[in-house]
Design an enzyme around this catalytic site. Structure first.
Site, PDB file in Angstrom:
ATOM      1  N   HIS A 230       0.841  -1.202   0.000  1.00  0.00           N
ATOM      2  CA  HIS A 230       0.000   0.000   0.000  1.00  0.00           C
ATOM      3  C   HIS A 230       0.875   1.250   0.000  1.00  0.00           C
ATOM      4  CE1 HIS A 230      -4.217  -1.107   0.272  1.00  0.00           C
ATOM      5  NE2 HIS A 230      -3.955  -2.018   1.186  1.00  0.00           N
TER       6      HIS A 230
ATOM      7  N   ASP B  83      -7.684  -2.121  -1.941  1.00  0.00           N
ATOM      8  CA  ASP B  83      -8.683  -2.883  -1.194  1.00  0.00           C
ATOM      9  C   ASP B  83     -10.019  -2.611  -1.854  1.00  0.00           C
ATOM     10  OD1 ASP B  83      -6.749  -3.729   0.607  1.00  0.00           O
ATOM     11  OD2 ASP B  83      -7.120  -2.086   1.993  1.00  0.00           O
TER      12      ASP B  83
ATOM     13  N   GLU C 214      -7.150 -12.108   3.032  1.00  0.00           N
ATOM     14  CA  GLU C 214      -8.035 -10.950   2.921  1.00  0.00           C
ATOM     15  C   GLU C 214      -8.644 -10.922   1.523  1.00  0.00           C
ATOM     16  OE1 GLU C 214      -5.693  -7.509   3.834  1.00  0.00           O
ATOM     17  OE2 GLU C 214      -5.356  -8.100   5.924  1.00  0.00           O
TER      18      GLU C 214
ATOM     19  N   HIS D 240      -8.103  -7.634  -0.718  1.00  0.00           N
ATOM     20  CA  HIS D 240      -6.787  -7.028  -0.951  1.00  0.00           C
ATOM     21  C   HIS D 240      -6.122  -7.606  -2.204  1.00  0.00           C
ATOM     22  CE1 HIS D 240      -2.946  -5.163   0.524  1.00  0.00           C
ATOM     23  NE2 HIS D 240      -2.473  -6.072  -0.314  1.00  0.00           N
TER      24      HIS D 240
END
Length: 217
Positions: free
Chosen positions: A131, A138, A195, A198
């Protein structure tokens, strides 16, 4: 005269639709000659086809705190190009990408770490995350009415149920997650196993951690 007029209206409609759909392509092609792939750009300058819910620009997140001064989605230019490619593929099925988070300046990572200093939930800013490199997003998917598809858990749910391959969900939830992952992988992104929301651009893993910041108007 009536059949001719109907044909004329169909021609006008199709021309307008093609023109609107091609706008993103035009923006990308015009910029290829003067923007480096690693330059940070605002996604909104290249496409109007995304839905936004920038969680960390609000206190509606697991931190229970607003850490961005304003809600903008900046990414490396190469990440923007790949994300637009993915969204075009989803739009063919009547879906769109909804964005929760994009590039995260290192100072913001430090702010998050100060609130929750646990590597299980927040990447340690001493190492940084993708990130912080402008290569991660996301996301989820929404339908034509902007309703989120059922992915089984909310964004930033930290439990085994957030794993892509959690086996206890319905066939609908599994299909939604697989559809998201399949198209993102076709568009040069890697999924993050624990996740479902992501995604990392494959070509962004080797970029440097950045503290670039945008101006809030």
């Amino acid at each position: 005269m009536i059949p001719y007029f109907k044909n004329f209206l169909v021609f006008i409609f199709l021309s307008s639709a093609i023109s609107c759909f091609s706008q993103t392509i035009l923006n990308i092609s015009k910029s290829k000659t003067d923007i480096n792939d690693t330059t940070f750009v605002n996604l909104k300058d290249y496409s109007q086809d995304f839905v936004y819910d920038m969680k960390y620009a609000t206190d509606d997140n697991f931190l229970k705190s607003k850490v961005y001064d304003c809600a903008e989605c900046y990414l490396r230019y190469k990440t923007v190009k790949a994300l637009i490619e993915a969204n075009r593929r989803f739009m063919k099925s009547g879906l769109k990408i909804k964005i929760f988070d994009c590039y995260r300046p290192l100072d913001i990572q430090k702010r998050m770490w100060a609130i929750v200093p646990n590597p299980q939930y927040v990447a340690n800013p001493s190492k940084g995350s993708i990130h912080n490199r402008g290569g991660a997003v996301d996301i989820t998917l929404v339908d034509i009415n902007r309703n989120e598809l059922d992915m089984g858990t909310t964004f930033d749910f930290f439990g085994k149920e957030a794993s892509h391959d959690y086996p206890e969900f319905s066939s609908t939830i599994k299909y939604n997650r697989n559809q998201l992952r399949k198209i993102m992988k076709k568009s040069h992104f890697n999924s993050f196993d624990s996740e479902w929301w992501h995604y990392n651009l494959k070509a962004g893993l080797n970029d440097t951690v950045s503290n670039f910041k945008w101006n809030c108007n």
